[in-house]
Design an enzyme around this catalytic site. Sequence first.
Site, mmCIF file in Angstrom:
data_model
loop_
_atom_site.group_PDB
_atom_site.id
_atom_site.type_symbol
_atom_site.label_atom_id
_atom_site.label_comp_id
_atom_site.label_asym_id
_atom_site.label_seq_id
_atom_site.Cartn_x
_atom_site.Cartn_y
_atom_site.Cartn_z
ATOM 1 N N LYS A 148 -18.020 -0.830 6.180
ATOM 2 C CA LYS A 148 -18.046 -1.552 4.982
ATOM 3 C C LYS A 148 -19.445 -1.943 4.570
ATOM 4 C CE LYS A 148 -17.367 -6.235 3.751
ATOM 5 N NZ LYS A 148 -17.082 -7.797 3.456
ATOM 6 N N GLU A 198 0.482 -1.340 -0.010
ATOM 7 C CA GLU A 198 -0.007 -0.104 0.315
ATOM 8 C C GLU A 198 0.774 1.207 0.158
ATOM 9 O OE1 GLU A 198 -0.711 -3.139 1.669
ATOM 10 O OE2 GLU A 198 -2.729 -2.971 1.968
ATOM 11 N N PHE A 215 -11.981 -7.354 13.837
ATOM 12 C CA PHE A 215 -10.954 -7.943 12.940
ATOM 13 C C PHE A 215 -10.579 -6.567 11.964
ATOM 14 C CE2 PHE A 215 -9.285 -9.840 8.909
ATOM 15 C CZ PHE A 215 -8.412 -10.599 9.256
ATOM 16 N N GLN A 216 -9.429 -6.507 11.705
ATOM 17 C CA GLN A 216 -8.700 -5.566 11.039
ATOM 18 C C GLN A 216 -8.776 -4.219 11.276
ATOM 19 O OE1 GLN A 216 -8.087 -7.187 6.758
ATOM 20 N NE2 GLN A 216 -6.202 -7.792 7.322
ATOM 21 N N MET A 259 24.157 9.166 2.330
ATOM 22 C CA MET A 259 23.776 10.653 3.082
ATOM 23 C C MET A 259 24.449 9.961 4.432
ATOM 24 S SD MET A 259 22.383 13.048 2.358
ATOM 25 C CE MET A 259 22.508 13.646 1.433
HETATM 26 C C1 LIG Z 1 18.135 14.789 1.695
HETATM 27 C C2 LIG Z 1 17.299 15.608 1.499
HETATM 28 C C3 LIG Z 1 18.412 17.380 1.896
HETATM 29 C C4 LIG Z 1 17.787 18.131 1.422
HETATM 30 N N1 LIG Z 1 18.890 19.016 0.614
HETATM 31 C C5 LIG Z 1 17.893 20.586 1.006
HETATM 32 C C6 LIG Z 1 18.976 21.905 0.106
HETATM 33 O O1 LIG Z 1 19.507 21.908 0.175
HETATM 34 N N2 LIG Z 1 17.861 23.168 -0.353
HETATM 35 C C7 LIG Z 1 16.287 22.994 -0.135
HETATM 36 O O2 LIG Z 1 16.227 23.506 -1.030
HETATM 37 N N3 LIG Z 1 16.075 21.769 0.331
HETATM 38 C C8 LIG Z 1 16.585 20.699 0.520
HETATM 39 N N4 LIG Z 1 15.575 19.784 1.098
HETATM 40 C C9 LIG Z 1 14.228 19.789 0.820
HETATM 41 C C10 LIG Z 1 13.605 19.841 1.909
HETATM 42 O O3 LIG Z 1 14.229 19.684 3.074
HETATM 43 C C11 LIG Z 1 11.943 21.236 2.090
HETATM 44 O O4 LIG Z 1 11.166 19.435 1.774
HETATM 45 C C12 LIG Z 1 11.859 22.010 0.869
HETATM 46 O O5 LIG Z 1 12.816 22.739 1.241
HETATM 47 C C13 LIG Z 1 10.351 22.966 0.797
HETATM 48 O O6 LIG Z 1 10.909 23.186 -0.365
HETATM 49 P P1 LIG Z 1 9.888 24.944 -0.374
HETATM 50 O O7 LIG Z 1 10.460 26.048 0.266
HETATM 51 O O8 LIG Z 1 9.916 25.427 -1.785
HETATM 52 O O9 LIG Z 1 8.191 24.349 0.223
HETATM 53 P P2 LIG Z 1 6.987 23.368 -0.972
HETATM 54 O O10 LIG Z 1 7.605 22.815 0.934
HETATM 55 O O11 LIG Z 1 7.233 23.013 -1.855
HETATM 56 O O12 LIG Z 1 5.823 24.200 -0.006
HETATM 57 C C14 LIG Z 1 5.124 24.886 -0.612
HETATM 58 C C15 LIG Z 1 4.515 27.024 -0.251
HETATM 59 O O13 LIG Z 1 4.308 27.446 -1.204
HETATM 60 C C16 LIG Z 1 2.738 27.529 -0.992
HETATM 61 N N5 LIG Z 1 2.258 26.960 -1.973
HETATM 62 C C17 LIG Z 1 1.464 25.839 -2.554
HETATM 63 N N6 LIG Z 1 0.254 26.532 -3.614
HETATM 64 C C18 LIG Z 1 0.488 27.855 -2.872
HETATM 65 C C19 LIG Z 1 0.274 28.571 -4.385
HETATM 66 N N7 LIG Z 1 -0.975 28.068 -5.507
HETATM 67 N N8 LIG Z 1 0.351 29.666 -4.562
HETATM 68 C C20 LIG Z 1 0.936 30.534 -3.513
HETATM 69 N N9 LIG Z 1 1.499 29.533 -2.328
HETATM 70 C C21 LIG Z 1 1.330 28.403 -2.253
HETATM 71 C C22 LIG Z 1 2.226 26.327 -0.165
HETATM 72 O O14 LIG Z 1 1.577 27.163 1.456
HETATM 73 C C23 LIG Z 1 4.248 26.153 0.539
HETATM 74 O O15 LIG Z 1 4.198 27.897 1.738
HETATM 75 C C24 LIG Z 1 16.261 18.853 1.254
HETATM 76 C C25 LIG Z 1 15.301 17.289 1.360
HETATM 77 C C26 LIG Z 1 15.916 15.735 1.507
HETATM 78 C C27 LIG Z 1 15.182 15.056 1.602
HETATM 79 C C1 LIG Z 2 12.480 5.618 5.335
HETATM 80 C C2 LIG Z 2 13.643 6.578 5.705
HETATM 81 N N1 LIG Z 2 14.393 5.989 6.633
HETATM 82 C C3 LIG Z 2 15.111 6.029 6.298
HETATM 83 C C4 LIG Z 2 15.883 7.648 6.214
HETATM 84 C C5 LIG Z 2 17.346 8.248 6.905
HETATM 85 N N2 LIG Z 2 17.932 8.119 5.629
HETATM 86 C C6 LIG Z 2 18.449 9.097 4.611
HETATM 87 S S1 LIG Z 2 19.502 9.379 3.197
HETATM 88 C C7 LIG Z 2 19.978 7.588 4.060
HETATM 89 C C8 LIG Z 2 20.300 6.818 3.103
HETATM 90 C C9 LIG Z 2 19.903 6.360 1.600
HETATM 91 O O1 LIG Z 2 20.404 5.540 1.027
HETATM 92 P P1 LIG Z 2 20.838 5.258 -0.602
HETATM 93 O O2 LIG Z 2 19.473 5.132 -0.362
HETATM 94 O O3 LIG Z 2 22.072 4.088 -1.165
HETATM 95 O O4 LIG Z 2 21.087 6.090 -0.543
HETATM 96 P P2 LIG Z 2 22.907 7.601 -1.124
HETATM 97 O O5 LIG Z 2 22.741 7.965 -0.267
HETATM 98 O O6 LIG Z 2 23.860 6.242 -1.115
HETATM 99 O O7 LIG Z 2 23.159 7.643 -2.123
HETATM 100 C C10 LIG Z 2 18.826 7.143 4.874
HETATM 101 C C11 LIG Z 2 19.385 6.004 5.784
HETATM 102 C C12 LIG Z 2 14.851 8.046 5.376
HETATM 103 N N3 LIG Z 2 15.038 9.311 4.545
HETATM 104 N N4 LIG Z 2 13.749 7.521 5.027
#
Ligand SMILES: Cc1cc2nc3c(=O)[nH]c(=O)nc-3n(C[C@H](O)[C@H](O)[C@H](O)COP(=O)(O)OP(=O)(O)OC[C@H]3O[C@@H](n4cnc5c(N)ncnc54)[C@H](O)[C@@H]3O)c2cc1C
Ligand SMILES: Cc1ncc(C[n+]2csc(CCOP(=O)(O)OP(=O)(O)O)c2C)c(N)n1
Lengths: 163, 576
Positions: free
Chosen positions: B162, B50, B112-113, B479
């Site tokens: 259901k 799912e 159940f479930q 990472m």
């Molecule tokens: C491993 C990892 C590393 C990351 N590193 C970075 C990084 O280096 N740099 C980075 O930028 N992010 C990074 N992120 C992502 C970060 O965690 C956030 O998800 C991201 O920065 C949020 O983007 P955003 O501010 O564009 O907001 P979003 O989450 O895209 O939110 C959108 C915003 O726009 C508003 N909005 C929606 N629709 C409308 C509309 N029609 N009109 C006006 N407003 C609207 C919403 O209310 C909200 O405030 C990383 C994520 C991961 C998993």
């Molecule tokens: C469901 C979930 N569990 C744990 C994490 C924490 N986490 C972020 S990146 C990462 C490693 C990802 O490894 P891989 O897919 O091999 O990517 P790589 O960083 O090596 O490119 C982990 C465990 C996560 N983001 N999501």
Amino acid sequence: MRHIISILMENESGALSRVAGLFSARGYNIESLTVAPTEDASLSRMTLVTTGSDEIIEQITKQLNKLIDVVKLIDISESSHIERELMMVKVRAVDQAREEIIRLTDIFRGKIIDVTPVSYVIEVTGEKSKLDAFLQTLDRDAIIEVVRSGTTGILRGDRGLHV
Amino acid sequence: MELSGAEILVQSLKDEGVEYIFGYPGGAVLHIYDALFKQEDVKHILVRHEQGATHAADGYARSTGKPGVVLVTSGPGATNAVTGIATAYMDSIPMVVITGQVPLPVIGSDAFQECDTIGITRPCVKHNFLVKDVHKLAETIKKAFYIATTGRPGPVVVDVPKDVTDPNIKIPYEYPSSVSIRSYNPNVKGHRWQIKKAVDLLLSAKRPMIYSGGGVILGNASEQLREITRMLGFPITNTLMGLGAYPATDRQFLGMLGMHGTYEANMAMHECDVLFAVGARFDDRVTGRLAQFCPHAKIVHIDIDPASISKTVRVDIPIVGEVAQVLDDMIEMLRNSDKRPDEAALSAWWERIARWQSLDCLRYDRSSPLIKPQYVIEQLYEVTKGDAFVTSDVGQHQMWTAQFYKFDKPRRWINSGGLGTMGFGLPAAIGVKLAHPDADVACVTGEASIQMCIQELATALQYRTPIKIVNLNNGYMGMVRQWQEFTYESRYSHSYLETIPDFVKLAEAYGHIGMRIENPADVRPALEEAFRLKDRTVFLNFMTDPTENVYPMIEAGKAHHEMRLAPGMTVERELA
Ligand SMILES: Cc1cc2nc3c(=O)[nH]c(=O)nc-3n(C[C@H](O)[C@H](O)[C@H](O)COP(=O)(O)OP(=O)(O)OC[C@H]3O[C@@H](n4cnc5c(N)ncnc54)[C@H](O)[C@@H]3O)c2cc1C
Ligand SMILES: Cc1ncc(C[n+]2csc(CCOP(=O)(O)OP(=O)(O)O)c2C)c(N)n1
Ligand SMILES: [Mg+2]
């Protein structure tokens, strides 16, 4: 700062838990929360007392407004308002203490609403600070039980919170 | 027309124009599955877990702008869907998730479930409904789509007991043509006076910066963003969620900002005097240390959600409204204004930016005998001519894709930013491919992430959704390893997977093609071959340099101007 937020919300079963869940999920304080039906059967009214900086209160009201079940809200503590809380205190009352308790209750405009040879139940209404003060005046060891309703409030003047 | 609850549900989806529903059957939804069996308009995609259903629906939604639709059973079906619901919630993706529930009379009896789906999903949905009366079913479905797709979008769960879908109870059916909810009025039109003030501030800027985010994509405002950026001549950066909203190949684009953003984007943030934030939410990955965020800037912020405004960073001119409309108004005001941006100041500002750009902060070792992950993404970009839909999982590979695949169009870059959900990429790619059967779809992943929803390879075969899986196999949770190297003295605690499966055999076992690539010289030919195989899913297992790190980086607690650069890269005084 302490704020009193009055909320009109849909009278749906999940509505209360959405508000309570929001506060716990986002780590906001709840001092008290009361909820009851209104003259319009489809709505309930909640009064929520919380504390936080201006920024936090701003987020709280925005986040509450985002809940689909919240129809309208107002921070009544920002305007001239009246707040009331109901308290019932059960105290041990024997000998000379009986007279003293009646006297104190009168001063605080309370009522004695249940009497046994050894106890009273006192009802007091007022602002939170008044109820706190009343408890302070009672002999701590005499208090058997305290029940408070939590604060509710209303705006002064002819302005009301309506849909 | 008299229909049963199950038929009403399916007919409502048809009337809502739903093409695909991603799901998995079980006891509580069997009446609904029987109704699905008897029609052909709504196509059901049977996933293998799912979580996969929710991510596939999410990929469909992100790539089309239409809501994704999911159907799962009660109990474990619903709990398995929670990760995908939370993923969609964090990135504001429109989705309607229908969950089966035990019959009304036994709710609350630990049947159940049974699980409290409304309670479990409450913190990660825009709204949820428990349908207690078949007469309310059609109206509730209508409301669910309305709430999911308007305002700030998000997932909505409809929990259907259901007995509400009982095939023997038939009632008249009519799908409401519209709904209004008195407590829900998604605010659309920005305040004109605020907009005017914002335009004046933008025109007075000496060192302006545009910081735009996912809201521009969600609000279909890329054209307006391009237009206003061109009119103003300002530099622009995108968040991870905003990539593609502004063309990455345009000269005004400084790349992504934030933790793994470019040096130039982050320096420009730090030094700007006016920041124009458009549909972005000042996430902690973006802001770095809050106390030092844009210390010299006055800030304008457009967002549809008042709660996004001044949540972490106080802004000077908030504008609550639909981004496309607000930008339209601004463009019109700019056209009619006799003021123009300060050209002299701007050209001095662009000169400073050019010096930051000259650092070439994404530079990497091109002479390595090992496959560099950055090189794979560069080649992916070239082989697909920059026009593919690219999904990703979470980790280093995600960041390299964001840095090296230059997205010029919105809705092409599909990744989990807010929740950062490993396992997202593969099912999302299936959803994207269903929506865009003629487009190239790639899933960039890592050997750890791909194993979280690997079972969806079977779904990809069953529905003939040929996608190219680009596995950057560094043998590590890269990472995690990188953080351990930087902050835990290279104690690689449980970030190494000792028993990585043979992905070529695995792909073949699922009926797909597998390739293992070990030499840099084979990277491009392998990609070309994979994309030539139009009707096959290909698993490209690239054995990449296990020690490569993502640079540059704002480490925890640091500010935009304190980026950690790649080893050997230094900033000359005149740059900073
Ligand atoms: C491993 C990892 C590393 C990351 N590193 C970075 C990084 O280096 N740099 C980075 O930028 N992010 C990074 N992120 C992502 C970060 O965690 C956030 O998800 C991201 O920065 C949020 O983007 P955003 O501010 O564009 O907001 P979003 O989450 O895209 O939110 C959108 C915003 O726009 C508003 N909005 C929606 N629709 C409308 C509309 N029609 N009109 C006006 N407003 C609207 C919403 O209310 C909200 O405030 C990383 C994520 C991961 C998993
Ligand atoms: C469901 C979930 N569990 C744990 C994490 C924490 N986490 C972020 S990146 C990462 C490693 C990802 O490894 P891989 O897919 O091999 O990517 P790589 O960083 O090596 O490119 C982990 C465990 C996560 N983001 N999501
Ligand atoms: Mg890895």
